[in-house]
Scaffold this active site. Structure first.
Site, PDB file in Angstrom:
ATOM      1  CB  CYS A   1      84.450  84.529  25.721  1.00 29.36           C
ATOM      2  SG  CYS A   1      84.982  85.958  24.779  1.00 29.36           S
TER       3      CYS A   1
ATOM      4  CB  CYS B   1      83.706  88.847  26.456  1.00 32.96           C
ATOM      5  SG  CYS B   1      84.539  87.739  27.587  1.00 32.96           S
TER       6      CYS B   1
ATOM      7  CE  LYS C   1      81.294  92.889  28.684  1.00 33.85           C
ATOM      8  NZ  LYS C   1      82.009  92.190  29.728  1.00 33.85           N
TER       9      LYS C   1
ATOM     10  CE1 TYR D   1      86.926  92.487  35.455  1.00 33.65           C
ATOM     11  CE2 TYR D   1      86.977  91.596  37.678  1.00 33.65           C
ATOM     12  CZ  TYR D   1      87.635  92.085  36.569  1.00 33.65           C
ATOM     13  OH  TYR D   1      88.999  92.173  36.570  1.00 33.65           O
TER      14      TYR D   1
ATOM     15  CD  GLU E   1      81.525  93.987  32.460  1.00 37.77           C
ATOM     16  OE1 GLU E   1      82.684  94.257  32.150  1.00 37.77           O
ATOM     17  OE2 GLU E   1      80.987  92.889  32.188  1.00 37.77           O
TER      18      GLU E   1
ATOM     19  CG  HIS F   1      97.171 118.758  22.590  1.00 36.72           C
ATOM     20  ND1 HIS F   1      96.656 118.726  23.867  1.00 36.72           N
ATOM     21  CD2 HIS F   1      96.730 119.904  22.026  1.00 36.72           C
ATOM     22  CE1 HIS F   1      95.949 119.823  24.073  1.00 36.72           C
ATOM     23  NE2 HIS F   1      95.969 120.543  22.973  1.00 36.72           N
TER      24      HIS F   1
ATOM     25  CD  GLU G   1      97.027 116.113  25.828  1.00 39.57           C
ATOM     26  OE1 GLU G   1      98.094 116.705  25.624  1.00 39.57           O
ATOM     27  OE2 GLU G   1      95.938 116.477  25.351  1.00 39.57           O
TER      28      GLU G   1
HETATM   29  P1  NDP Z   1      83.210  88.946  41.015  1.00 38.39           P
HETATM   30  O1  NDP Z   1      84.053  88.055  41.810  1.00 38.39           O
HETATM   31  O2  NDP Z   1      83.823  90.005  40.202  1.00 38.39           O
HETATM   32  O3  NDP Z   1      82.142  89.638  41.951  1.00 38.39           O
HETATM   33  C1  NDP Z   1      81.301  88.891  42.754  1.00 38.39           C
HETATM   34  C2  NDP Z   1      80.510  89.867  43.614  1.00 38.39           C
HETATM   35  O4  NDP Z   1      79.484  89.172  44.293  1.00 38.39           O
HETATM   36  C3  NDP Z   1      81.358  90.555  44.652  1.00 38.39           C
HETATM   37  O5  NDP Z   1      80.921  91.889  44.769  1.00 38.39           O
HETATM   38  C4  NDP Z   1      81.054  89.756  45.910  1.00 38.39           C
HETATM   39  O6  NDP Z   1      81.162  90.510  47.076  1.00 38.39           O
HETATM   40  C5  NDP Z   1      79.599  89.410  45.691  1.00 38.39           C
HETATM   41  N1  NDP Z   1      79.189  88.174  46.351  1.00 38.39           N
HETATM   42  C6  NDP Z   1      79.828  86.982  46.353  1.00 38.39           C
HETATM   43  N2  NDP Z   1      79.119  86.069  47.034  1.00 38.39           N
HETATM   44  C7  NDP Z   1      78.011  86.694  47.479  1.00 38.39           C
HETATM   45  C8  NDP Z   1      76.904  86.293  48.244  1.00 38.39           C
HETATM   46  N3  NDP Z   1      76.789  85.033  48.685  1.00 38.39           N
HETATM   47  N4  NDP Z   1      75.944  87.199  48.506  1.00 38.39           N
HETATM   48  C9  NDP Z   1      76.044  88.463  48.064  1.00 38.39           C
HETATM   49  N5  NDP Z   1      77.073  88.913  47.332  1.00 38.39           N
HETATM   50  C10 NDP Z   1      78.053  88.042  47.046  1.00 38.39           C
HETATM   51  O7  NDP Z   1      82.317  87.955  40.140  1.00 38.39           O
HETATM   52  P2  NDP Z   1      81.465  88.187  38.826  1.00 38.39           P
HETATM   53  O8  NDP Z   1      80.436  87.130  38.862  1.00 38.39           O
HETATM   54  O9  NDP Z   1      81.049  89.595  38.673  1.00 38.39           O
HETATM   55  O10 NDP Z   1      82.513  87.844  37.688  1.00 38.39           O
HETATM   56  C11 NDP Z   1      83.246  86.614  37.748  1.00 38.39           C
HETATM   57  C12 NDP Z   1      84.569  86.749  37.080  1.00 38.39           C
HETATM   58  O11 NDP Z   1      84.387  86.760  35.675  1.00 38.39           O
HETATM   59  C13 NDP Z   1      85.312  88.053  37.374  1.00 38.39           C
HETATM   60  O12 NDP Z   1      86.046  87.986  38.553  1.00 38.39           O
HETATM   61  C14 NDP Z   1      86.177  88.202  36.163  1.00 38.39           C
HETATM   62  O13 NDP Z   1      87.341  87.442  36.340  1.00 38.39           O
HETATM   63  C15 NDP Z   1      85.321  87.595  35.062  1.00 38.39           C
HETATM   64  N6  NDP Z   1      84.620  88.644  34.296  1.00 38.39           N
HETATM   65  C16 NDP Z   1      85.371  89.520  33.577  1.00 38.39           C
HETATM   66  C17 NDP Z   1      84.758  90.511  32.852  1.00 38.39           C
HETATM   67  C18 NDP Z   1      85.596  91.480  32.089  1.00 38.39           C
HETATM   68  O14 NDP Z   1      86.753  91.182  31.819  1.00 38.39           O
HETATM   69  N7  NDP Z   1      85.057  92.646  31.724  1.00 38.39           N
HETATM   70  C19 NDP Z   1      83.306  90.663  32.815  1.00 38.39           C
HETATM   71  C20 NDP Z   1      82.632  89.693  33.616  1.00 38.39           C
HETATM   72  C21 NDP Z   1      83.268  88.730  34.315  1.00 38.39           C
HETATM   73  P3  NDP Z   1      82.537  90.702  47.862  1.00 38.39           P
HETATM   74  O15 NDP Z   1      83.379  91.582  47.019  1.00 38.39           O
HETATM   75  O16 NDP Z   1      82.104  91.352  49.134  1.00 38.39           O
HETATM   76  O17 NDP Z   1      83.111  89.345  48.059  1.00 38.39           O
END
Ligand code: NDP
Length: 459
Positions: free
Chosen positions: A42, A47, A50, A179, A183, A437, A442
């Site tokens: 984080c 976080c 980022k 996510y 981002e 407002h 709102e």
């Molecule tokens: P996510 O699980 O959010 O997203 C992973 C993405 O990668 C999905 O779109 C998935 O596709 C795709 N994917 C997975 N495996 C493959 C592969 N082998 N080839 C191609 N695409 C693939 O993971 P993130 O890494 O973005 O983030 C991890 C976690 O960290 C989040 O779930 C969240 O909990 C936390 N996080 C929170 C944030 C916040 O609060 N703002 C910011 C960043 C992270 P598909 O959907 O088709 O499976």
């Protein structure tokens, strides 16, 4: 033999630091080990840095919007090294504060890797020292997933490296649709990088509300992010001039100055000694725990991303608080993982709490309230960005069980909406709340007519 410590925490991220400090304050003898930098994902490479990059990326649109309000911003220039170094300075400051707070609580800090050596002992890898502890808390977090089987994967960066780039690339392909992908695609494109978002499915942000997914996908495309859907990397290679060349799964090729994986994260459980003591792992390598963060080994506990429950900083902190309450304050407590709000700091920012329309419909009858509008500021600015607000209401008892927002300040709004959802307030109670407002918020208490109700298809 008495143990040297009452608690040994492995990993000084959000969950580990909070547990160590609170346990020490409760009178326990506590030590914590960290192999990288105090603060964890984080603070160091998640976080916090980022969000600072997100702020930087938003100025581009603000400069454009300013013209409609009479401002002219000439010769605006962006300097990546200034941003990168300022962000890293802030990260260092925060890491120092975390250390100071651990010191103040009387926690012993070991700045080296520690591994589990027995049910009640850890080994410090650099010094070789063995330390006994009555309880061990594993809070080692996770790391970006890298598909090692992919030819040329070494040419791609992950979010870890994105914070330290020597120079901002002119173009980038970000692979993923969750996510981190949304981002970073928003950040890079906001900073003027020609950005492609490559996602293996047909619609990004799987798991989020469908309306929100459509809205964000359209907005990203409208603001210049090139979306390549139903495809992923099949091979990566280096092209002349240090560029990256990608062969895609759909047979196409793509080239950019940089490529990035944002395809999920994995729990940091490798070579941690967990197998020696028989700590049970889930299929994906995360530590299996019960609602009290207990592993199957009575003296070993785990909180945060390493357990892959809900991978968010505030959740890790709440799990840590519940662990300390349960184990050191005689107050058994399990954190309730229901209705945890979250936000994706993309362009537009999105935020949600509770059930999606699809999930709610699977459970029973619902009423859906939806509003899509151009915020006041955008009209004068000539900015086409629209805000989406959506409420999912349980038709049986009128409770608001899902809130889904996309638009400026959505992450700020959802925190307050989450209180109402967690409290189980009804739509009638939301409506009884007088509007503020003129605000965008709102709209949340002014959505009179449902867009669809009962089990009708959404309007
Ligand atoms: P996510 O699980 O959010 O997203 C992973 C993405 O990668 C999905 O779109 C998935 O596709 C795709 N994917 C997975 N495996 C493959 C592969 N082998 N080839 C191609 N695409 C693939 O993971 P993130 O890494 O973005 O983030 C991890 C976690 O960290 C989040 O779930 C969240 O909990 C936390 N996080 C929170 C944030 C916040 O609060 N703002 C910011 C960043 C992270 P598909 O959907 O088709 O499976």
């Amino acid at each position: 033999m008495p143990h040297t410590y009452d608690l040994f925490v492995i990993g000084a991220g959000s969950g580990g630091v909070r547990a160590a400090r609170l346990a020490a304050k409760a009178g326990a003898r506590v030590a914590i080990a960290e192999e990288y930098r105090i603060g964890g994902t984080c603070v160091i490479r998640g976080c916090v840095p980022k969000k600072l990059l997100v702020y930087a990326s938003e100025f581009t649109q603000s400069f454009k919007d300013a013209a409609g309000f009479g401002w002219s911003v000439e010769n605006a220039r962006f300097d990546w090294p200034t941003l990168r170094d300022n962000v890293q300075a802030e990260v260092t400051r925060l890491s120092g504060l975390y250390r100071k707070n651990l010191d103040a609580a009387g926690v012993t800090i070991f700045e080296q890797r520690a591994v589990v050596a027995g049910p009640q002992s850890v080994r410090l890898e650099k010094s070789g020292e063995a330390i006994s502890a009555e309880r061990i808390l594993v809070a080692t977090g996770g790391h970006p997933y890298r598909p090692l089987e992919l030819q040329g994967q070494e040419f791609a960066i992950t979010s870890n490296e994105a914070f330290h780039l020597g120079r901002l690339p002119g173009s980038i392909i970000v692979c993923g649709g969750g996510y981190i992908a949304v981002e970073f695609a928003s950040i890079f494109s906001g900073l003027g990088v020609e950005t492609t978002l490559l996602y293996r499915g047909g619609k990004i942000l799987r798991g989020f509300d469908e309306d929100l997914r459509d809205h964000v996908q359209n907005e990203l495309a409208r603001t210049g992010v090139k979306l390549v859907l139903n495809a992923t990397f099949a091979e990566l290679a280096e092209a002349p001039g240090g560029r990256r060349c990608a062969r895609l799964s759909n047979g196409a090729t793509a080239e950019a100055e940089q490529v990035m994986f944002a395809i999920g994260r994995e729990a940091n459980t490798g070579a941690l000694g967990l197998e020696i003591v028989g700590v049970r792992l889930a299929k994906n390598g995360a530590i299996a725990v019960d609602e009290f963060s207990r592993t199957n080994v009575p003296s070993i506990f785990a909180v945060g991303d390493v357990t892959d429950r809900i991978n968010l900083t505030p959740v890790a902190i709440r799990e840590a608080v519940a662990f300390v309450q349960s184990e050191f304050s005689g107050n058994p407590m399990a954190f309730d993982h229901a209705d945890v709000a979250s936000a994706v700091f993309g362009r537009p920012p999105i935020a949600c709490v509770g059930l999606t329309e699809t999930d709610a419909r699977a459970k029973g009858k619902v009423r859906i309230f939806k509003s899509v509008f151009r915020p006041m500021k955008n009209i004068l600015a000539g900015n086409e960005q629209r805000t989406l607000m959506k409420l999912v209401v349980d038709a049986a008892n009128d409770r608001v069980i899902g809130v889904h927002l996309a638009g400026p300040e959505a992450p700020e709004l959802i925190q307050v909406a989450a209180i109402a959802v967690k409290a189980g307030l009804t739509k009638a109670q939301w409506d009884a709340t007088c509007a503020v407002h003129p605000t965008a918020a709102e709209e949340l208490v002014l959505m009179g007519e449902p867009a669809s109700h009962d089990n009708e298809a959404p309007a």
